[in-house]
Design a protein around this motif. Structure first.
Motif, PDB file in Angstrom:
ATOM      1  N   UNK A  29       0.844  -1.196   0.000  1.00  0.00           N
ATOM      2  CA  UNK A  29       0.000   0.000   0.000  1.00  0.00           C
ATOM      3  C   UNK A  29       0.878   1.244   0.000  1.00  0.00           C
ATOM      4  N   UNK A  30       1.377   1.623  -1.167  1.00  0.00           N
ATOM      5  CA  UNK A  30       2.195   2.825  -1.269  1.00  0.00           C
ATOM      6  C   UNK A  30       1.339   4.046  -0.957  1.00  0.00           C
ATOM      7  N   UNK A  31       1.932   5.090  -0.361  1.00  0.00           N
ATOM      8  CA  UNK A  31       1.151   6.271   0.014  1.00  0.00           C
ATOM      9  C   UNK A  31       0.347   6.866  -1.132  1.00  0.00           C
ATOM     10  N   UNK A  32       0.945   6.912  -2.339  1.00  0.00           N
ATOM     11  CA  UNK A  32       0.236   7.516  -3.455  1.00  0.00           C
ATOM     12  C   UNK A  32      -0.966   6.695  -3.902  1.00  0.00           C
ATOM     13  N   UNK A  33      -0.824   5.339  -3.858  1.00  0.00           N
ATOM     14  CA  UNK A  33      -1.956   4.504  -4.249  1.00  0.00           C
ATOM     15  C   UNK A  33      -3.064   4.571  -3.210  1.00  0.00           C
ATOM     16  N   UNK A  34      -2.683   4.638  -1.937  1.00  0.00           N
ATOM     17  CA  UNK A  34      -3.685   4.782  -0.888  1.00  0.00           C
ATOM     18  C   UNK A  34      -4.433   6.100  -1.031  1.00  0.00           C
ATOM     19  N   UNK A  35      -3.717   7.149  -1.380  1.00  0.00           N
ATOM     20  CA  UNK A  35      -4.362   8.441  -1.552  1.00  0.00           C
ATOM     21  C   UNK A  35      -5.351   8.417  -2.716  1.00  0.00           C
ATOM     22  N   UNK A  36      -5.018   7.671  -3.761  1.00  0.00           N
ATOM     23  CA  UNK A  36      -5.949   7.569  -4.886  1.00  0.00           C
ATOM     24  C   UNK A  36      -7.257   6.904  -4.448  1.00  0.00           C
ATOM     25  N   UNK A  37      -7.127   5.890  -3.579  1.00  0.00           N
ATOM     26  CA  UNK A  37      -8.321   5.236  -3.055  1.00  0.00           C
ATOM     27  C   UNK A  37      -9.142   6.222  -2.234  1.00  0.00           C
ATOM     28  N   UNK A  38      -8.460   6.989  -1.381  1.00  0.00           N
ATOM     29  CA  UNK A  38      -9.154   7.967  -0.543  1.00  0.00           C
ATOM     30  C   UNK A  38      -9.872   9.005  -1.398  1.00  0.00           C
ATOM     31  N   UNK A  39      -9.204   9.451  -2.461  1.00  0.00           N
ATOM     32  CA  UNK A  39      -9.808  10.461  -3.323  1.00  0.00           C
ATOM     33  C   UNK A  39     -10.985   9.907  -4.112  1.00  0.00           C
ATOM     34  N   UNK A  40     -10.896   8.637  -4.497  1.00  0.00           N
ATOM     35  CA  UNK A  40     -11.925   8.068  -5.363  1.00  0.00           C
ATOM     36  C   UNK A  40     -13.191   7.686  -4.616  1.00  0.00           C
ATOM     37  N   UNK A  41     -13.048   7.096  -3.433  1.00  0.00           N
ATOM     38  CA  UNK A  41     -14.247   6.564  -2.757  1.00  0.00           C
ATOM     39  C   UNK A  41     -14.459   7.092  -1.345  1.00  0.00           C
ATOM     40  N   UNK A  42     -13.524   7.853  -0.809  1.00  0.00           N
ATOM     41  CA  UNK A  42     -13.648   8.429   0.534  1.00  0.00           C
ATOM     42  C   UNK A  42     -14.209   7.389   1.514  1.00  0.00           C
ATOM     43  N   UNK A  43     -13.451   6.335   1.815  1.00  0.00           N
ATOM     44  CA  UNK A  43     -13.977   5.253   2.656  1.00  0.00           C
ATOM     45  C   UNK A  43     -14.214   5.684   4.095  1.00  0.00           C
ATOM     46  N   UNK A  44     -15.040   4.923   4.775  1.00  0.00           N
ATOM     47  CA  UNK A  44     -15.298   5.179   6.197  1.00  0.00           C
ATOM     48  C   UNK A  44     -14.017   5.039   7.005  1.00  0.00           C
ATOM     49  N   UNK A  45     -13.192   4.059   6.620  1.00  0.00           N
ATOM     50  CA  UNK A  45     -11.923   3.840   7.315  1.00  0.00           C
ATOM     51  C   UNK A  45     -11.003   3.038   6.423  1.00  0.00           C
ATOM     52  N   UNK A  46      -9.705   3.178   6.655  1.00  0.00           N
ATOM     53  CA  UNK A  46      -8.697   2.376   5.974  1.00  0.00           C
ATOM     54  C   UNK A  46      -7.900   1.644   7.044  1.00  0.00           C
ATOM     55  N   UNK A  47      -7.913   0.309   6.997  1.00  0.00           N
ATOM     56  CA  UNK A  47      -7.203  -0.518   7.963  1.00  0.00           C
ATOM     57  C   UNK A  47      -6.020  -1.178   7.288  1.00  0.00           C
ATOM     58  N   UNK A  48      -4.995  -1.481   8.073  1.00  0.00           N
ATOM     59  CA  UNK A  48      -3.859  -2.247   7.574  1.00  0.00           C
ATOM     60  C   UNK A  48      -3.820  -3.568   8.327  1.00  0.00           C
ATOM     61  N   UNK A  49      -3.838  -4.645   7.584  1.00  0.00           N
ATOM     62  CA  UNK A  49      -3.934  -5.966   8.209  1.00  0.00           C
ATOM     63  C   UNK A  49      -2.811  -6.206   9.210  1.00  0.00           C
ATOM     64  N   UNK A  50      -1.605  -5.803   8.885  1.00  0.00           N
ATOM     65  CA  UNK A  50      -0.479  -6.036   9.781  1.00  0.00           C
ATOM     66  C   UNK A  50      -0.647  -5.390  11.133  1.00  0.00           C
ATOM     67  N   UNK A  51      -1.316  -4.245  11.189  1.00  0.00           N
ATOM     68  CA  UNK A  51      -1.516  -3.568  12.462  1.00  0.00           C
ATOM     69  C   UNK A  51      -2.416  -4.383  13.373  1.00  0.00           C
TER      70      UNK A  51
END
Length: 308
Positions: free
Chosen positions: A107-129
């Motif tokens: 999950x590179x920062x730029x790809x994650x930002x594209x997801x945020x911009x496109x669908x504005x999700x309720x939350x973004x989780x990282x499985x490793x955390x």
């Protein structure tokens, strides 16, 4: 004329006399839930009569994506923990009219930002955390967390008389390596065992056998190997076989996270089974701001087979 109100899971639950979670299990045909045929038929009949239509991702997008939760799985975990965690997360989100979107890969920062911009999700989780609960020295959870799961391997080997144990590790950088070694070594210290030594078992097969040969020659007191995961355990078993070492008589091996392959080899692999469905449900309720106090964690357990 006012538009008709959309039928929700809550409406179906009220009409069929069951909880929203049960409605979700029935409509999603969840194979991990035991629901009577009469209850299942009652829910399906109510759904048909009310005209319930699952909203899916399209509805979430229309609502500004507030009903989408994104899970980034940026490192490989193929055992019971990942499967059960995602199953619990998905089921609990569905029970509350939300949608889970799983992204695999880094999950590179730029790809994650594209997801945020496109669908504005309720939350973004990282499985490793989620897997790292209890990884800080002042937050170690020796009952249900990562520390407890890591300790199961060392304790099982200690109960079988092993006092000098090695940890088989991957030959590449991995987010959990340091924490895993810490918990293993702390468990050994508490049990009065020698400090855990680390053993890197590389690919390909010949390199793995050479590494294990060199390690055992340098550490003759080691009689058991706790592997980082089942993949490393299988590599270690193969190396020991190639070196003519008898498992478990000369060297015992225990895996971690109970993938299906461990039961298919000879000797069959002793491993740790982890069911994280409740942890996934807790994560879902946490991001939705809901109470999770009623959810009960399932302890990890050792699946005893032939290798340790």
């Amino acid at each position: 004329m006012e538009p008709a109100r959309r039928v929700t899971l809550k409406d179906v639950a009220a009409a069929s006399g069951v909880s929203r979670a049960t409605v979700s299990f029935v409509l999603n045909d969840d194979p991990n839930q035991t629901i009577s045929s009469s209850t299942r038929e009652r829910v399906l009949r109510a759904s048909r009569e009310l005209g319930y239509v699952p909203h899916g991702i399209a509805r979430a997008l229309r609502e500004g994506s507030s009903r989408i939760v994104v899970l980034n799985v940026d490192w490989s975990m193929e055992g019971n923990f990942s499967r059960s965690y995602i199953r619990g997360l998905d089921a609990e989100l569905a029970a509350h009219d939300h949608v889970l979107l799983v992204r695999h890969g880094e999950a590179a920062p730029q790809s994650t930002q594209r997801i945020l911009d496109a669908i504005v999700p309720r939350a973004v989780l990282r499985f490793g955390e989620a897997y790292m609960d209890g990884h800080e020295p002042d937050q170690e959870d020796w009952e249900h967390g990562f520390a407890a799961h890591a300790a199961l391997q060392i304790r099982h080997l200690a109960e079988r008389g092993h006092t000098h144990i090695a940890m088989a590790l991957p030959d590449h950088a991995f987010p959990l390596t340091g924490a895993r070694l810490h918990f293993a070594d702390e468990t050994a210290r508490r049990l009065g065992l020698a400090p855990v030594t680390d053993l890197v078992v590389p690919r390909p097969r010949e390199s793995g056998a050479a590494a294990v040969r060199a390690f055992l020659a340098a550490h003759p007191a080691v009689t058991a190997i706790a592997a980082f995961d089942d993949d490393l355990a299988l590599r270690t078993l193969t190396a020991l076989h190639d070196l003519g070492r008898v498992v478990p008589d000369e060297v015992a091996v225990i895996g971690y996270d109970d993938t299906e392959y461990g039961a298919l080899v000879t000797p069959a692999l002793t491993t740790v089974h982890i069911d994280a469905e409740a942890k996934g449900r807790v994560a879902a309720r946490t991001v939705l701001g809901l109470d999770a106090a009623d959810l009960v964690m399932t302890p990890g357990r050792v699946i005893v087979r032939d290798s340790a």
